[in-house]
Scaffold this motif. Sequence first.
Motif, short mmCIF file in Angstrom:
data_model
loop_
_atom_site.label_atom_id
_atom_site.label_comp_id
_atom_site.label_asym_id
_atom_site.label_seq_id
_atom_site.Cartn_x
_atom_site.Cartn_y
_atom_site.Cartn_z
N ASN A 338 3.38 1.23 18.90
CA ASN A 338 3.34 -0.23 18.82
C ASN A 338 2.60 -0.72 17.58
O ASN A 338 1.70 -1.55 17.65
CB ASN A 338 2.69 -0.81 20.08
CG ASN A 338 3.14 -2.25 20.34
OD1 ASN A 338 4.18 -2.68 19.85
ND2 ASN A 338 2.37 -2.98 21.13
N VAL A 339 3.01 -0.19 16.43
CA VAL A 339 2.47 -0.66 15.15
C VAL A 339 3.59 -1.24 14.31
O VAL A 339 4.77 -0.95 14.54
CB VAL A 339 1.75 0.46 14.38
CG1 VAL A 339 0.52 0.93 15.12
CG2 VAL A 339 2.69 1.63 14.10
N ARG A 340 3.25 -2.03 13.32
CA ARG A 340 4.27 -2.68 12.51
C ARG A 340 4.43 -2.05 11.14
O ARG A 340 5.24 -2.52 10.34
CB ARG A 340 4.00 -4.17 12.35
CG ARG A 340 2.65 -4.50 11.80
CD ARG A 340 2.53 -5.93 11.30
NE ARG A 340 2.45 -5.95 9.86
CZ ARG A 340 2.43 -7.05 9.12
NH1 ARG A 340 2.52 -8.23 9.71
NH2 ARG A 340 2.33 -7.00 7.82
N ASP A 341 3.65 -1.01 10.84
CA ASP A 341 3.75 -0.38 9.53
C ASP A 341 2.99 0.94 9.58
O ASP A 341 2.34 1.27 10.59
CB ASP A 341 3.17 -1.31 8.45
CG ASP A 341 3.68 -0.99 7.05
OD1 ASP A 341 4.45 -0.02 6.90
OD2 ASP A 341 3.31 -1.71 6.11
N PHE A 342 3.04 1.66 8.47
CA PHE A 342 2.37 2.96 8.41
C PHE A 342 1.88 3.17 6.97
O PHE A 342 2.65 3.05 6.02
CB PHE A 342 3.35 4.08 8.79
CG PHE A 342 2.70 5.42 9.01
CD1 PHE A 342 2.47 5.89 10.29
CD2 PHE A 342 2.31 6.22 7.94
CE1 PHE A 342 1.88 7.12 10.51
CE2 PHE A 342 1.71 7.46 8.14
CZ PHE A 342 1.50 7.91 9.42
N GLY A 343 0.59 3.45 6.83
CA GLY A 343 0.01 3.76 5.53
C GLY A 343 -0.73 5.08 5.59
O GLY A 343 -1.14 5.53 6.67
N TRP A 344 -0.93 5.72 4.44
CA TRP A 344 -1.67 6.98 4.44
C TRP A 344 -2.30 7.24 3.09
O TRP A 344 -1.93 6.61 2.08
CB TRP A 344 -0.78 8.15 4.87
CG TRP A 344 0.48 8.40 4.07
CD1 TRP A 344 1.58 7.62 4.02
CD2 TRP A 344 0.74 9.53 3.22
NE1 TRP A 344 2.53 8.19 3.21
CE2 TRP A 344 2.06 9.37 2.71
CE3 TRP A 344 0.03 10.67 2.87
CZ2 TRP A 344 2.65 10.29 1.84
CZ3 TRP A 344 0.62 11.60 2.01
CH2 TRP A 344 1.92 11.40 1.51
#
Length: 820
Positions: A338-344
């Motif tokens: 249930n997240v709206r994006d992904f960063g790393w």
Amino acid sequence: MSGSIKKSGAALFKTSVRYAVAGVIAAILSTAGAQADAIRQTKAPFEDKFRQLEGEDWPAPSDYRNAAGAPGYRYWQQKVDYDISARLDEAGRAITGKGVISYRNNSPDDLPYLWLLLDQNDFKRDSISHMTETVSGDGISLNQIRRAKRFQEWEGGFTIKSVKDAQGRPLKFTVVDSLLRVDLPQAVRANGGETKIAIEWSFPIIETKVIGGRSGYECFTAKDEDGNCIFELSQWFPRLAVYSDYEGWHNKAFLSSGEFTLEFGDYSVALTVPSDHVVSATGELQNAASVLSAAQRDRLAKSRSASEPVYVVTPEEAAAAEKTKATGEKTWVFKAKNVRDFGWATSRKFIWDAIGVRQEDPRAEHPLVMAMSFFPKEARPLWDAYSTKSIAHTLKVYSDFTFAYPYPIAQSVNGPQGGMEYPMIAFNGGRPVKDKKTGALTYTDRAKNGLIGVVIHEVGHNYFPMIVNSDERQWTWMDEGLNTFLQFEAEKQWDAKFPSRRGEPKDIVEYMVSQDQVPLMTQSDSLLQFGANGYAKPATAMVILRETVMGRELFDRAFKEYSNRWRFKHPTPYDFFRTMEESSGVDLDWFWRGWFYTTDHVDIALDKVVQGRISNGDPEKDSATRRADRDKEPASLTVSRNSGQTVVERDPKTRDFYTETDEFLVTENARKKAKTAREELSPEDAEAQAVTDNFYRFTFSNLGGLVSPVILKLDFVEGPSETIRIPAEIWRKNAKTVTWQYVSPRQIKGAELDPMWETADADRGNNVYAGAITPKTLTFGKFPEGTNRMKDADLKIEPGSLATLPATEKKPADVKKDAQ
């Protein structure tokens, strides 16, 4: 013209007559209209600053968004899941990736195509963003030169290798600047239809310090540095655009400033990096046993219950990794729900510390949240001391204002990006400085507070807009402004003396009176003075709304209501406005209009103070008071400079009763009438007339145009000062000037507006009343002009003669001096 084109002579005559008559009527109406306009121009101008925004500037409520500002009973939003694998090419500074996107259409519309965001395309040479960059002035910086030269030899942007359906069949796609449209062989059906698409892509990573942007790499290649790099990856994969009930597809090109809104979903991401790298990412690490040593896993477990941050990857381990570059690779696997994006972010330079933060809310999905920081040795000792503790503090303050933090992880990563946010991860700048000669590390107070502030701000973005998912590309203030407001509150709870950049009303004044500004409701890419508009002004508006307009109890209740209503949903400004009003019971249309729809500013002037006393009905006292008031007025300058005698002074025959007595003569009849009037008063009226309190009347002018509560501090000759809070509705009938009354037995010696500097009043020079407080007798009705004092004096005149008061009845105080 109807009927046949050809007309008979009679018909033509009738038509010409009709037109002639119409012309005369039009002329009459025109004249009448002009007269009406002229009449309107003679009337006092009136602008209703309190008229309702419903039906004027706000969209009508619907089944999707109701009139109370809550999601309607038919509210819907899409769900998008991602299964991605990507690889970092460290030497080539590039990312290659592939993924399967699962799209569920919960809208009432069939969708024949999908739109995806390709924000990396901003770095293509022919992008709208790059081609429309402008310059100003005659100078140029070295950074501008380096950037221009880099674009001559390097080009960023996505390369889309393929787009296929679930069966592996190619799908037609079109790249439109920073957008990708995928045409589907069959529309995704409304109300629950699903589809899957598989995409392969690659892109070169930008060097942040040269190109700019929201992600990129930083390499430590200067003399005496280790030569390694930090990579921060965001907007790194094709992401589904939002399809909403209020806009349809959110497919406006990315122009660098307006950020993004995205759909919620579940992510499974496998990231392949050099085997000596440490990875920080959105979500929970799934394969710690494969990528961390036993000692590191043990430290991570201990950090959950530690009282101070614990090193998971120690400074010594990071230093050892920096000395050699591994040739092998490892894959780190993360999952996020249930997240709206992904960063790393990834680097062999990373030191990693962590601590468990317990949430007090019994409804918290994750009672324990892991606060973690990743940073190179160059960031020590600032980051060791402050980053992770700032995360923990942020979670507590923001949750108190909104809801329990709903994710298991919150991270802060140091690297080339000065401040950028993604779900569960934030990229933050700030490091100590190293003396070139001695190698000694130091940091300024500004650097310390800057680090604390940026961590609070970027981690705080988890709440707005990563959870309360507003459209940043349309309304910057909804995420940056609300987040900056909470940042201000968190900073002041960190240290009462924290030098907050934004939030204090006094600090926004310079912007509020500046020329180059636009209303807060302006679309993000068109904002002028971006930081002041998108961050500072809305944050200050919230502070004033909380502390001055609504009060903390009502504001906090309404703000929490909004936050909980729209968590994991797509709110608009109108949902926020309506919720704040509906939940608090306070009409705030005037506030939204002034602060969000105009560029007016607050500037209220205290123009006049009158000290009124009630007439007690005694004509002798009233007459003496009115005579004393008149005698305080200066004599006519014209009269004082005239020479020679006036007609009245030269000719005794022009003098009569009125020239020989002054206007304050008290006649016997007046005394009798006053006595009778007092005797006829009811006990209640007699008591009212006997009041000896001062009736102070304050005249305020609204010079800035933005209506505001009036905060009035009164200083008295004796006793403590008193501050009175007059609601903004004082301006409802006249938004430019008003007179307000205050009753007190005490003697006022001074008055000041906005003594605590809480309303962002732009000109404090007109806030303190420096003039004399004017005394005035407040009578029961006006003395009519032309009162027949002869009749009151029982005088009778004969035709051909002038009335004069008999000498025996003259009183020295009542008789004008005879110039002769």
